[in-house]
Design an enzyme around this catalytic site. Structure first.
Site, PDB file in Angstrom:
ATOM      1  CE  LYS A  50      -3.673  -2.583   2.122  1.00 36.96           C
ATOM      2  NZ  LYS A  50      -4.211  -3.201   3.322  1.00 36.96           N
ATOM      3  CD  GLN A  94      -3.626  -4.972   6.607  1.00 35.38           C
ATOM      4  OE1 GLN A  94      -3.397  -3.924   6.006  1.00 35.38           O
ATOM      5  NE2 GLN A  94      -4.151  -6.020   6.010  1.00 35.38           N
ATOM      6  CG  ASP A 117     -10.117  -0.875   4.641  1.00 36.36           C
ATOM      7  OD1 ASP A 117     -10.006  -1.169   3.433  1.00 36.36           O
ATOM      8  OD2 ASP A 117      -9.471  -1.421   5.547  1.00 36.36           O
TER       9      ASP A 117
END
Ligand code: NDP
Length: 291
Positions: A50, A94, A117
């Site tokens: 990322k 994450q 996200d």
């Protein structure tokens, strides 16, 4: 039949060029903050890719690493800091978090406008409801939808089967297909009659986490197969779909690697750019703003 390959790598590369140009047109760069709790090597690899992609696009990125035994308060404090940092437009926590942490509470701390996200409970709720629009759609299902769109797969009225009902892939994927007017069936580990359901599907999305689980013999000839699975085997990286048998039956299929994976990453970048563009617009509209 040999199925046409839906090349996620090439599609992601073309989106990347478009995003690069949009980033270059901004007065200041979009910023993505990643938060990782613990030292899971696979999570580290995902985070590194990322950050690499952010750099390639001219975007800023920063990483916050917390120990595996970090408390709920410590994790939430990091998110609270990022929430008010004007250089941060997107926050990515994450997943999965270590079991002692309350994932829902952590995700709810991410401000809606930085939820790149798409896992904030309000964004998920909006995605589930008719006529509502989430600020952001989760990246993997958004990437699958973009692949279907770019491959020209008709969605309205199509019979779609999503294998898997996880919060991060299967469930939001089914919701997106439903919004696109497909007739959607969700299949999971307790489903009876999987084969019969699969054989009716015009579109199959496999998000199971089991190597080579779906075989060509189970599918309707000419269907479109999107393989989300990433399974590390002795033979290397494989999907949830048995590629060699599926490509003989399906009309279109995504490869693993080079299918959904690159799309997930580029959708995160697109969401972060969108978050930054919105935040700059808001600043311009404020008294004393640039506009
Ligand atoms: P989860 O383990 O959270 O979910 C797996 C789903 O598959 C569950 O809903 C489960 O059912 C269902 N399932 C398990 N066994 C069967 C079975 N025998 N028949 C039918 N359904 C079954 O996985 P994720 O959704 O997080 O990930 C799925 C795959 O996608 C993994 O390989 C993962 O690595 C990959 N992935 C890839 C990404 C990418 O960018 N390409 C991003 C995210 C994930 P039940 O609910 O009943 O347990």
């Amino acid at each position: 039949m040999t199925a046409q390959l839906i090349d996620g790598k090439a599609i992601a590369a073309s989106i990347k060029e478009d995003l690069k140009a949009q980033v270059a047109a901004l007065a200041s760069p979009p910023g993505l903050a990643t938060v990782l709790v613990g030292e899971d090597p696979a999570s580290h690899t995902y985070i590194r890719s990322k950050h690499r992609l952010c750099a390639e696009l001219g975007m800023q990125s920063m990483h916050h690493q917390l120990p595996a035994d970090a408390t709920q308060e410590q994790v939430e404090a990091v998110i609270a800091e990022l929430a008010v940092d004007p250089a941060v437009h997107g926050i990515l926590v994450q997943l999965p978090l270590p079991a002692h942490l309350d994932e829902e509470r952590v995700l709810a701390r991410v401000p809606l406008e930085k939820d790149v996200d798409g896992f904030h409970p309000i964004n998920v709720g909006r995605l589930a409801m008719k006529g509502r629009r989430p600020e952001f759609v989760p990246c993997t299902p958004a990437g699958c939808m973009r692949l279907l769109e770019r491959a020209g797969v008709p969605l309205r009225g199509a019979r779609a089967v999503v294998v898997g009902r996880s919060n991060i892939v299967g469930l939001p994927m089914a919701l997106l297909l439903n919004h696109a007017d497909a007739t959607v069936t969700i299949v999971h580990s307790r489903t009876v009659g999987l084969e019969e359901i699969l054989r009716q599907a015009d579109i199959v999305v496999a998000a199971i986490g089991k190597a080579n689980f779906i075989r060509g013999e189970q599918l309707k000839p000419g269907c479109c197969v999107i393989d989300v699975g990433i399974n590390r085997t002795e033979a290397g990286l494989v999907g949830d779909v048995h590629f060699d048998s599926v490509k003989e039956v399906a009309g279109q299929v995504t490869p693993v690697p080079g299918g959904v994976g690159p799309m997930t990453l580029i959708m995160l970048m697109e969401n972060t750019l969108k978050a930054a563009q919105k935040s700059f617009q808001v600043r311009e509209l404020q008294p004393g703003g640039a506009g």
